[in-house]
Design an enzyme around this catalytic site. Structure first.
Site, short mmCIF file in Angstrom:
data_model
loop_
_atom_site.label_atom_id
_atom_site.label_comp_id
_atom_site.label_asym_id
_atom_site.label_seq_id
_atom_site.Cartn_x
_atom_site.Cartn_y
_atom_site.Cartn_z
N LYS A 63 0.79 -0.99 -0.20
CA LYS A 63 -0.42 -0.13 -0.10
C LYS A 63 0.51 1.70 0.25
O LYS A 63 2.02 1.42 0.72
CB LYS A 63 -1.01 0.22 1.06
CG LYS A 63 -1.72 0.92 1.47
CD LYS A 63 -2.96 0.62 2.41
CE LYS A 63 -4.43 1.74 2.77
NZ LYS A 63 -4.37 1.63 4.12
N SER A 103 -9.98 1.91 2.96
CA SER A 103 -8.90 3.21 1.98
C SER A 103 -7.95 1.98 1.24
O SER A 103 -7.48 2.31 0.33
CB SER A 103 -8.12 3.86 2.73
OG SER A 103 -7.32 3.02 3.33
N SER A 140 -9.85 -0.39 6.86
CA SER A 140 -9.47 -0.47 5.67
C SER A 140 -8.42 -1.60 5.44
O SER A 140 -7.61 -2.00 4.01
CB SER A 140 -8.31 1.18 5.52
OG SER A 140 -9.34 1.92 5.99
N1 GLN Z 1 -12.77 3.73 5.97
C1 GLN Z 1 -12.33 4.63 7.59
C2 GLN Z 1 -12.17 6.21 7.21
O1 GLN Z 1 -12.55 6.48 6.33
C3 GLN Z 1 -11.17 3.36 7.50
C4 GLN Z 1 -10.09 4.49 7.47
C5 GLN Z 1 -8.65 3.34 7.85
O2 GLN Z 1 -8.76 2.48 8.29
N2 GLN Z 1 -8.04 3.90 7.11
O3 GLN Z 1 -12.13 6.68 8.35
#
Ligand code: GLN
Length: 506
Positions: free
Chosen positions: A80, A155, A179
């Site tokens: 990532k 994400s 994420s």
């Molecule tokens: N979707 C969640 C957010 O927007 C989690 C994001 C993540 O785990 N980096 O914060």
């Protein structure tokens, strides 16, 4: 040749150990696969063919020289783009870091290099890991390999899609509120958020430091466990790093795959399965529970009343920490620098112009939210209250562990939604993480394992959560569930994904 990409990481490792394939051959097969399908999927922001092949060659030479190599040596991986890679661009899906070349490797990246896993490329993500769909990437969205019109989750949608599209057998993600697990759920892959502190955060670009955790993505439970074993362990460079032995996750996965979950107590979280959860999701979840019961696990319903406030607490704590962490992007130390259109170029005006141009709307929204929640006069009411809710959620988990070994729920309330569907409705987007967020707030480990296809033909994820430091349970229960499901389906779920168009547009 292309058949190599269909194998599990464990099977690839076996071929290498037996001398029946080489790391160069495996790496090239994945680079070819990426070339063929990533135009349509867009899982990668950048591929690193020369770097990957050089690393593969070095792995092959080390093997030929009789070096004692770790199990996954020579098996390629995707990373990532939130993890620093020395000498190689790291953008976090943001314009503000478009030209940033880190001078150092994240500890997990260093561990990959030491264990000789060639790095195929850097995967797409929502900007600074804020989002649940990868649509907040400044470089365009990633598409779900099951249906290119749909989101791959976020994400870390790039990492999950790369693994789901057989572009990489393994990937690294980061999980602050879901994420790793939510993208795994909606792409039919396996994703793990280890116990907070189990994996070093050094070189992980910080979003919300008290919640962030690096973890593995793969196509099956054993592969995730093998990758977990590579990346976990104490790191003096991360002051929140646990200083204790890595749990025996690979052994636990093997136990589970052999069906050994007799007597294990499985708690079903009452608060995660009602309103907002799709019928198809709940249906597959219930069937998976029955399979665990058939294997001899006992199930009981457990109430975690504070979970209903988790989303609210998260969207105060996370933006508060993010607003502070993202202050470092000041146009002076990293990446982009924009001169103001009008007026003199002072430190303030350059900073303002750079941040206005460099950050996308979701990042700006969260910086503003966080700055507000931390401001004098509001701090106690917002940030302070959220921290109290966080404590209540931790107590819900503590109470649950009196009665059960693991807690389970659907990972994501719905299957993959359409690209664009929730882009203009932040609240709807935030709800995608209602089941994953409590896990980060408590620092406990969680896994998402595919448990079938909903009525729309899209994958459903089954989340298993264990007490802090008991990551091995995730792999044991996850392995048992996977083995039972694969037997029922007559093969891995991902084999049922539609073929991807080759040679699509980049
Ligand atoms: N979707 C969640 C957010 O927007 C989690 C994001 C993540 O785990 N980096 O914060």
């Amino acid at each position: 040749m292309s058949d190599l990409t269909r194998l599990s990481a464990a099977a690839m490792a076996e071929l290498l150990a037996k001398g029946e394939s080489s790391s160069v051959e495996l790496t090239q097969a994945h680079l070819d696969r990426i070339e063929a399908v990533d135009g349509a999927v867009h899982a990668f922001l950048r591929t690193l063919p020369e770097v990957a092949l050089a690393e593969a060659r070095a792995a092959d030479q080390a093997r030929a020289a009789g070096e004692d190599l770790p199990a996954l040596a020579g098996v390629p991986i995707a990373v990532k783009d939130v993890l620093a890679t020395k000498g190689l661009a790291t953008t976090c899906g943001s314009r503000i870091l478009e030209n940033w070349i880190p001078a150092y490797d994240a500890t997990v990246v260093r561990k990959l290099r030491q264990a000789r896993l060639p790095i195929l490329g850097k995967t797409n993500m929502d900007e600074f890991a804020m989002g649940s769909s990868t649509e907040h990437s400044a470089y365009g969205p990633t598409h779900n390999p099951w249906d290119l019109e749909r989101i791959p989750g976020g994400s870390g949608g790039g990492s999950a899609a790369a693994v789901g599209a057989f572009e990489a057998p393994l990937a690294l993600g980061s999980d602050t509120g879901g994420s790793i697990r939510q993208p795994a759920a909606v792409t039919g892959t396996v994703g793990v958020k280890p116990t907070y502190g189990a994996v070093s955060r050094y070189g992980l670009v910080a979003m919300a430091s008290s919640l962030d955790q690096v973890g593995p993505v793969a196509r099956n439970v054993l592969d995730t466990a093998m990758l977990h074993a590579v990346i976990a362990g104490h790191d003096p460079k991360d002051m929140t790093s646990l200083n204790e032995p890595v749990p025996a996750v690979v052994e636990a996965a093997r136990l589970g795959l052999a069906g050994d979950v007799k007597g294990l107590r499985v708690g079903i979280v009452r608060e995660l399965g009602g309103e907002g959860f799709g019928q198809g999701v709940l249906g597959r979840f219930a069937e998976a529970l029955r399979l665990l019961e058939d294997l001899g696990a006992t199930t009981l319903e457990v109430s975690c009343p504070s979970f209903s406030s988790a989303l609210g607490a998260y969207y105060l704590i996370m933006p508060s920490e993010a607003s502070s962490n993202l202050a470092r992007f000041d146009s002076i130390r990293y990446g982009l620098r924009v001169r103001p259109e009008n007026g003199p170029a002072t430190a303030e005006s350059v900073m303002a112009a750079t941040r206005a141009a460099g950050f996308g709307p979701e990042v700006k929204r969260r910086i503003i939210l966080g700055t507000y929640a931390l401001s004098a006069g509001y701090y106690d009411a917002y940030y302070g209250s959220a921290q109290k809710v966080r404590t209540l959620i931790q107590r819900d988990f503590e109470n649950a562990w009196q009665d059960v070994d693991v807690l389970v729920s659907p990972t994501s309330p719905t299957t993959a939604f359409k690209l664009g569907e929730k882009l203009d409705d932040p609240l709807a987007m935030y709800l995608a993480d209602v089941a994953t967020i409590p896990v980060n707030l408590a620092g406990v480990p969680g896994i998402s394992v595919p448990c079938g296809l909903a009525e729309d033909g899209l994958p459903v994820g089954f989340q298993i959560v264990a007490p802090a430091r008991a990551d091995a349970f995730l792999y044991q229960v996850g392995g048992a569930l996977e083995a039972a499901l694969v037997e029922r389906w007559g093969g891995p779920l991902l084999e049922r994904a539609p073929a991807l168009p080759e040679g699509g547009r980049r």
